[in-house]
Structure formats: C-alpha cells, structure tokens
Design an enzyme around this catalytic site. Structure first.
Site, PDB file in Angstrom:
ATOM      1  N   HIS A  62       5.950 -68.336 -58.099  1.00 20.83           N
ATOM      2  CA  HIS A  62       6.470 -69.772 -58.438  1.00 20.83           C
ATOM      3  C   HIS A  62       5.279 -70.825 -58.186  1.00 20.83           C
ATOM      4  O   HIS A  62       5.311 -71.781 -58.466  1.00 20.83           O
ATOM      5  CB  HIS A  62       7.898 -70.020 -57.762  1.00 20.83           C
ATOM      6  CG  HIS A  62       7.689 -70.366 -56.367  1.00 20.83           C
ATOM      7  ND1 HIS A  62       8.096 -69.762 -55.223  1.00 20.83           N
ATOM      8  CD2 HIS A  62       7.473 -71.664 -55.748  1.00 20.83           C
ATOM      9  CE1 HIS A  62       7.976 -70.237 -54.053  1.00 20.83           C
ATOM     10  NE2 HIS A  62       7.673 -71.485 -54.349  1.00 20.83           N
ATOM     11  N   ASN A 116      18.214 -68.706 -55.834  1.00 24.37           N
ATOM     12  CA  ASN A 116      17.413 -69.716 -54.730  1.00 24.37           C
ATOM     13  C   ASN A 116      17.825 -70.209 -53.788  1.00 24.37           C
ATOM     14  O   ASN A 116      19.094 -70.641 -53.817  1.00 24.37           O
ATOM     15  CB  ASN A 116      16.866 -70.813 -55.955  1.00 24.37           C
ATOM     16  CG  ASN A 116      15.593 -71.333 -55.515  1.00 24.37           C
ATOM     17  OD1 ASN A 116      14.933 -71.043 -54.478  1.00 24.37           O
ATOM     18  ND2 ASN A 116      15.412 -72.501 -55.813  1.00 24.37           N
ATOM     19  N   ASP A 146       8.542 -62.460 -55.466  1.00 23.49           N
ATOM     20  CA  ASP A 146       7.977 -63.793 -55.626  1.00 23.49           C
ATOM     21  C   ASP A 146       6.384 -63.790 -55.044  1.00 23.49           C
ATOM     22  O   ASP A 146       5.928 -64.168 -54.247  1.00 23.49           O
ATOM     23  CB  ASP A 146       8.672 -65.000 -54.836  1.00 23.49           C
ATOM     24  CG  ASP A 146       8.395 -65.958 -55.201  1.00 23.49           C
ATOM     25  OD1 ASP A 146       7.418 -66.424 -56.155  1.00 23.49           O
ATOM     26  OD2 ASP A 146       9.202 -67.175 -55.246  1.00 23.49           O
ATOM     27  N   ASN A 175      14.705 -76.461 -58.808  1.00 19.14           N
ATOM     28  CA  ASN A 175      14.390 -75.988 -57.375  1.00 19.14           C
ATOM     29  C   ASN A 175      14.870 -77.147 -56.368  1.00 19.14           C
ATOM     30  O   ASN A 175      15.457 -77.219 -55.484  1.00 19.14           O
ATOM     31  CB  ASN A 175      12.775 -75.616 -57.149  1.00 19.14           C
ATOM     32  CG  ASN A 175      12.697 -75.119 -55.789  1.00 19.14           C
ATOM     33  OD1 ASN A 175      13.505 -74.492 -55.169  1.00 19.14           O
ATOM     34  ND2 ASN A 175      11.522 -75.735 -55.235  1.00 19.14           N
ATOM     35  N   SER A 181       5.293 -72.197 -49.319  1.00 17.40           N
ATOM     36  CA  SER A 181       5.221 -70.881 -50.604  1.00 17.40           C
ATOM     37  C   SER A 181       4.099 -70.451 -50.581  1.00 17.40           C
ATOM     38  O   SER A 181       2.904 -71.168 -50.719  1.00 17.40           O
ATOM     39  CB  SER A 181       5.494 -71.972 -51.869  1.00 17.40           C
ATOM     40  OG  SER A 181       7.088 -72.153 -51.898  1.00 17.40           O
ATOM     41  N   PHE A 238       8.542 -67.120 -49.222  1.00 15.65           N
ATOM     42  CA  PHE A 238       8.609 -67.767 -50.443  1.00 15.65           C
ATOM     43  C   PHE A 238       9.778 -68.662 -50.516  1.00 15.65           C
ATOM     44  O   PHE A 238       9.965 -69.492 -51.462  1.00 15.65           O
ATOM     45  CB  PHE A 238       8.549 -66.941 -51.680  1.00 15.65           C
ATOM     46  CG  PHE A 238       9.900 -66.093 -51.911  1.00 15.65           C
ATOM     47  CD1 PHE A 238       9.900 -64.809 -51.040  1.00 15.65           C
ATOM     48  CD2 PHE A 238      10.916 -66.266 -52.546  1.00 15.65           C
ATOM     49  CE1 PHE A 238      11.082 -64.034 -51.051  1.00 15.65           C
ATOM     50  CE2 PHE A 238      12.076 -65.713 -52.602  1.00 15.65           C
ATOM     51  CZ  PHE A 238      12.085 -64.329 -51.789  1.00 15.65           C
TER      52      PHE A 238
HETATM   53  N1  ARG Z   1      12.960 -72.562 -53.160  1.00 14.55           N
HETATM   54  C1  ARG Z   1      11.461 -72.023 -53.238  1.00 14.55           C
HETATM   55  C2  ARG Z   1      10.689 -73.061 -52.646  1.00 14.55           C
HETATM   56  O1  ARG Z   1      11.110 -74.483 -52.652  1.00 14.55           O
HETATM   57  C3  ARG Z   1      11.120 -72.041 -54.633  1.00 14.55           C
HETATM   58  C4  ARG Z   1      11.911 -70.794 -55.336  1.00 14.55           C
HETATM   59  C5  ARG Z   1      11.333 -70.804 -56.872  1.00 14.55           C
HETATM   60  N2  ARG Z   1      12.178 -70.190 -57.547  1.00 14.55           N
HETATM   61  C6  ARG Z   1      13.318 -70.505 -58.119  1.00 14.55           C
HETATM   62  N3  ARG Z   1      14.412 -69.702 -58.532  1.00 14.55           N
HETATM   63  N4  ARG Z   1      13.301 -72.054 -58.468  1.00 14.55           N
HETATM   64  O2  ARG Z   1       9.669 -72.917 -52.130  1.00 14.55           O
END
Ligand code: ARG
Length: 723
Positions: free
Chosen positions: A82, A209, A218, A324, A654, A670
């Site tokens: 991501h 998520n 990821d 997100n 991340s 992640f």
């Molecule tokens: N929740 C993660 C973060 O903020 C990002 C994950 C991205 N994946 C997703 N399915 N939107 O670091």
C-alpha cells in the site's frame, strides 16, 4: 534514571503474556530503558540502536509518509504494497493495470520511475536545537510574532545544515517543548521493482483493513537511484543504483509466539497528550464531519469511475487512501467511546493539576494557569474549524490548488529566500514543480470539477463574516448545485491549466505576468490569494500562541511522570522511532481469543473468487498441495501469513521492518487491529496490536508464485528447497 517500574514487574517466563510497553521511543532514549528492552528479549546492545549510521538503523529509511528499509547493496528497498500503491497507480492505465496485475522487473532496465516527488530519505543525524529555536522568544511576544520568530530561527538552522543532496528539517517535539534538527540524505530517483498482484498485496481489501485475522501480502520492492558519481539526483535514465552503507539481514526462519520483536520507523501523528476537551471535540465534530466529507468524496469519484475506467485508474490511489481513513475514523469513534476516553483524560488532567498544586511554588501555580489558557485556546480554535475544512476542500481541487500555488510562489519569489514562507523557499520549488508535472496522472476534469462544486457548497454555508469576499464575488448569486456547477464549468473552460506545458510555463513566470494573465483560473487565484493569506496569517498567530501553551502543559506532564519514575516518549511527529514487544495474540472481547499467526489455510477459507477475496488460482492450488518450498514454520506446521505483536505503531509506520532480537528482518508492519485505531489517543496495552506480514510468506510468494528469484538472489536469501 529509575526506569525499572515496568521491568521489575516482568519475570522472564511471563514475557509472552506481559502487556505491551507503550511508547514510540526516540533512538536516543533507548539506553534509558535498556533493562526493559532486555527483559523483553533484545539481544543487541541498546546503545547500537542510537547510532543512526550503524546497523540496523542505517538501513531504515522514510518514504515521506511510509517507512522502508534497504535489503541489498544495490539500493533495493522493501516496503508495503500500500506504500507503493501510488507509484503503481502512476504507471497504470485501464489496459495495463499494475495494481491489479502486479509487476516484476527482471532487469534494472525494466524498473519503472515513480512520480517526480517520490523520495527515499536516510536519516543521518538528529540534534537538539531547542535553545537555538526558542532562545529569542519572549513572554511579551504576540502569537504572530512568536510564530514568525520560530519560523525565522528554523529557517536559519535549516540553511546552516543543508548541503546539496541532503534535507534538513526542524521537528517539533511535545508541541514545542523541544526542537530537533534532523539531517537526511534525500534520494530523488525511486523506481518500482516488484509488487505482487492486488489479490495478494491487498487481499481482504477494505473489508479486512484494520482487522484481525488478516491474510494480506502487503509488501513490494523499490530501488533507490543516484547519479553516476553517487550523488542524489532527479530521475535520469543513466542514474545508477544507490549503494547503502547498511543493508538489513533477513531471518528467513521468522519468529514464533512470544519472541522479541521491534519495529523501527516513521510514525506520523499521535494525540497521546491531548486534553479531554480535544478528545471531546474529535468525537463531537472532527470525526463525524470527516466521515461525511470522505463518504461524499468517495461517492463522487466512484460514480465517475464507473462511467469512465480512465478516471477510476487516475483516482485509484486517492480512493484507497480515503477508504483507509474512512474506516479509521469509524474505529476512532468506536474506540474513544468504548474506552470512555474523555473521562479518562479528565481524570488524568485533574490528577496532574492536583499534583502541581501539592508541589506548591509560584512556578507550579503558573503552570496551572497556563493549562487553563491552553483550554481557552483550544475552545477558540473551534470557532474557525469549519472554515479551515471548507477552504481545504475548495483548494484541494487540482486545478485551483495548483493555480493558487503558482500565484503564491510568484509573490514569494520576489522576496529574499530567507524571508519567504518556508514552503516556498528555493529548496522547495522542485516539489511544487513536481506537483505541477504529475497532476495529469491523478486528475480527471469531471471529477475535479465535481469535487470543487462540493467544496464550494459547503463553503457557502459558512457565516458571512468567515467567507472570502473574492470567492463570493466570483460565485455571484450562484447558490444551488446546478448554478455552482455552471460557474465551475466556465472556470475550467476558460483555462489552459489542464495542459502540463502551460502549467510549467507559469511556474517560470513572475507575479506581474501572472497578474496580467487572462486565464480564468489564474484570475480567480490572483483575486483569492490575498484573502487566503489573511486566513493563513490568523492561523499562524494561533499556532504561535499554542507553541507557548502546549509546551507548558508538557512541562507539567513530564515533571509529573518523572516523579512517578515513568519515562516520557513524545507524540509521533514523523521522526524516527522504535517500538518493541513480543509476538502475541489478543483477547479483544469476552469469549474471543485471537491467535498471533494466520496461516495459508486461512487464505483458502476466505477466498470467494471475488475481489477483495480473489486469491490467485495458482496460490490456492499451491496451498492445497502444501507446496511451501521449505518456508513453512516447523512449530505451526504450515506457512505463516501475518502475525500480531504488542507494538505501538501508527500511520507512517507502514512498511517498517519488523526486526528480531538481533536486528534481522522478520516481516513488515502494515496495520493495526481494530482496537488499536483509537490507540492514537489512548494506548491500551491489553488490546493494542500491530499487524505484520511474515517474512516467510513474502519469500514464498516471491519464489513460488511470482518467480522473483532475481530479487531473492540479490538479497542473498538461500535458495529454498523445492519440496
Ligand atoms: N490500514 C493501513 C494503514 O493505515 C493501510 C492498509 C491499506 N489497505 C487497505 N485495505 N486500505 O497503514
């Protein structure tokens, strides 16, 4: 110092069930908590972690918003899928969609340049400059004067520090209680090397998520390039791979439950030391309002995307980010309520004030008074929060936003560099140019217009006194959707800004030429700019006042914690931090106990064939055949996919490497679990868990599914035994 309160409570045998050590520690703080680190299982000498130019810290880099690390002497960088999403989107079209298909460069020549503003930053030095920044501040300064003085001192520090190829920035800690100068090598040519398909890299998508159990791969790889003589340089075909001084070693065996693990990276923002009133306002206004705005924005983009696949690709990255955050905001609200966060903070504040009063002395009384003033300032900020939001929505239009940037730049350029607003100094012009250049790939005229209309509609609901006369004049009596849309359509029709050469032409123009322009957007931007400047000046004055009060609160907080022998780590501020703990599961609710590892079997269980649970057929077949090529965990008897640990991370972390007790790479952080979302405000050691992708899953996907053996060789990973 006596930092053993926690450590003493832990006996070695209990570590896996011990609670997390809350804290995003600055590397320099680690020796002061050495005993706790050891108790949790760190084998490295904590002192080695304070040397940013030594192993392993020298291998950890920032991507500006994400974290990554060097994993080969040829500048290979590993991060989250991501985090490379934007670069994949930048190189995608509906016909050749790298997000969906994944991408592998078999040779350096096949690697893809990212957008011109993509960066790899390597932190080389962190130095306290509090005295240099605050030395000339006086108690009688107004908020505006104070803001200006801090900005001037900051610019002077930056100027004295920065040399070609490096970036120096002053970071604010504890709201202005201390300042540190951070010097980073800035690598400007960053290319995409490898990403698995989205059906692995984002498996589970937004449904999974912020959730556990998780089965997301990821991860992705980039490469840092420099000029032939080894210097930082913008993208050029004959640049060469950067040769980092340190490269993370891999531990292909990974970790098991209870093992020590730490994450080093660049967490963006936390609010651990906010006041109860601020939590209340986040619950009452900020999150609900943002949720509404993000939902509306997604509606606009998704509707346009359904009609036009080109628009869908252009906004894919923005949509991912909006989704997100949207889910995050929901988690914040739920978590803050569940934790009764306002009440917890109120109690804490009351205890702090009682303690201060008990200490006696004029100094402590003054602190109590300043905390009162801080509360007032927080209250006052509420009066303009809607205006701040609406102006942000209007100026987020790619067209109007860029036009405004150009007008401002032309004005700032007329001043000596040290007098310019920091974002418009010479050192930042390349970023503005980069934004102007890359606009096309993330812009669709229909969507951009609709987003502007949306912002204007919200803006029109502001009280008259808070509105911008120039914007009102331009809007005339347009009031409903159709009328505003008509205005906006005419605005875009009268502008050449959709054309990159035109934008870059104006990038070079002076303010006279810009003011004389007939371009409809530039004309509006020229009229608006002075009024936006006024708003900005007001905000700066507020920030100046806050920069006096917030540190007073923190001064009290630090003294109070110190009296309890508790070390204080600063709120996240995008600077390098370390968090440590152990691999462990979590019991989030009554009767629910989550295991620390997910395994390949779970991918088969979740697979539906439909996005986001469309695991590749080849993957499902390999899992059913147990073709794990020696990457399986002996203890689990199968291939681990993701794992939980009690680490304290947030957005910005991340892509951070998860390191074992000897500092070897065992995965990438992640995400966090649902209960950790509101941990940004209030960390709950029993519930907060970080989510990592396991190194064994990464290597298996690379080898077995994507045949990225060129990269495995490059990283020096021993060839897997194909069983
Ligand atoms: N929740 C993660 C973060 O903020 C990002 C994950 C991205 N994946 C997703 N399915 N939107 O670091």
């Amino acid at each position: 110092m006596r930092r053993l309160v926690l450590a003493a409570a832990l006996s070695a045998g209990l570590i896996s069930s011990a609670h997390a050590v809350e804290g995003m520690w600055q590397p320099a703080q680690l020796p002061s908590i050495a005993a706790t680190l050891k108790q949790h299982g760190l084998k490295l000498d904590p002192n080695t972690l304070t040397d940013l130019t030594a192993y392993p810290m020298g291998a950890i880099v920032s991507l500006g918003g994400c974290t990554a690390s060097f994993v080969s002497p040829q500048g290979l960088v590993v991060t989250n899928h991501h985090c490379a999403y934007g670069a994949l989107q930048y190189n995608s079209t509906p016909q050749k969609n790298l997000i969906v298909d994944g991408f592998l460069a078999k040779t350096h020549a096949e690697e893809l340049p990212g957008d011109p503003n993509m960066r790899v930053f390597v932190t080389e030095e962190i130095r306290d400059v509090t005295k240099d920044i605050t030395g000339k501040l006086t108690d009688t300064m107004s908020g505006a004067e104070r803001h200006k003085a801090i900005e001037q001192a900051t610019k002077a520090q930056v100027k004295a520090c920065e040399i070609e190829g490096y970036r120096c920035d002053v970071y604010t800690f504890h709201g202005g209680y201390s300042y540190q100068l951070i010097r980073q090598l800035e690598i400007k040519d960053v290319r995409v090397v490898y990403a698995p398909p989205e059906s692995i890299g984002k498996f589970g998508g937004d449904v999974d998520n912020w959730m556990w159990p998780r089965h997301t791969g990821d991860f992705s790889y980039l490469r840092a390039y420099v000029s032939k003589d080894g210097k930082s340089a913008p993208y050029a075909k004959d640049n060469v791979p950067y040769q980092p001084k340190h490269v993370l070693k891999l531990n292909p065996q990974g970790l098991e439950e209870g093992d020590y693990v730490m994450v080093t990276g660049y967490p963006g923002r936390t609010n651990r030391y906010r006041l109860a009133d601020e939590v209340q306002s986040a619950i009452d206004w900020t999150y609900p309002t943002q949720i509404k705005v993000y939902e509306d924005t997604l509606d606009i983009i998704n509707t346009a995307g359904k009609a036009d696949p080109k628009a869908a690709v252009k906004y894919a990255s923005m949509v991912a980010s909006l989704n997100n955050y949207l889910k995050n905001f929901g988690g914040q609200l739920e978590g803050l309520r569940r934790a009764d966060a306002v009440a917890v903070k109120r109690t804490q504040e009351a205890q702090l004030e009682t303690w201060l009063k008990q200490q006696g002395g004029a100094d402590n009384q003054a602190l109590v008074a300043d905390i009162g003033k801080l509360r007032q300032a927080i209250e006052e900020e509420k009066t303009t929060r809607e205006r701040t939001l609406d102006i942000g929505l209007v100026t987020r239009s790619a067209m109007l936003g860029n036009a405004l940037r150009l007008v401002r730049l032309s004005k700032e350029r007329a001043k000596p560099d040290m007098e310019r607003d920091a974002s418009y100094q010479q050192r930042n012009e390349v970023r503005i140019e980069g934004a102007l250049t890359q606009m096309e790939r993330r812009y669709d005229p229909t969507v951009d217009q609709q987003l502007l209309v949306y912002g204007l509609k919200r803006y029109l609901a502001l009280p008259k006194a808070q509105r911008l006369p120039a914007l009102d004049a331009w809007l005339g009596d347009a009031a409903n959707d159709a009328q505003i849309a008509q205005k906006v359509a005419a605005l875009y029709a009268g502008s050449q800004f959709g054309n990159v050469d035109e934008r870059l032409k104006w990038f070079k123009a002076d303010s006279k030429a810009i003011e004389a322009s007939n371009d409809s957007l530039l004309k509006l931007a020229v009229a608006l700019q002075p009024q936006l400047q006024k708003v900005e000046d007001e905000q700066d004055a507020r920030a100046g006042a806050m920069s006096k009060l917030r540190p007073r609160y923190m001064q009290a907080m630090i003294a109070w914690k110190d009296a309890q022998h508790l070390p204080v780590y600063p709120d996240a501020n995008s600077s390098l931090r370390v968090t440590f703990g152990n691999v462990q599961g979590v019991a989030p609710r009554d009767g629910v106990n989550y295991a620390p590892f997910t395994t390949a079997q779970g991918i088969v269980e979740k697979a539906t064939g439909k996005e986001p649970f469309n695991a590749p057929q080849a993957e499902l077949a390999a899992i059913k055949a147990k073709a794990f090529d020696g990457y399986a965990s002996k203890k689990l008897g199968t291939l681990p996919v993701d794992f939980l640990a009690d680490l304290d991370i947030t957005g910005g972390n991340s892509g951070s490497p998860a390191l074992d007790a000897e500092g070897r790479l065992v995965g990438l952080a992640f995400d966090g679990n649902w209960e950790s979302v509101s941990g940004d405000w209030l960390f709950n050691p029993a519930l907060n868990r970080s989510i990592q992708v396991d190194v064994r899953y990464m290597l298996w996907v690379m080898h077995h599914l994507d045949h990225a053996d060129n990269l495995l060789r490059e990283m020096g990973v021993p060839a897997a035994s194909s069983k």
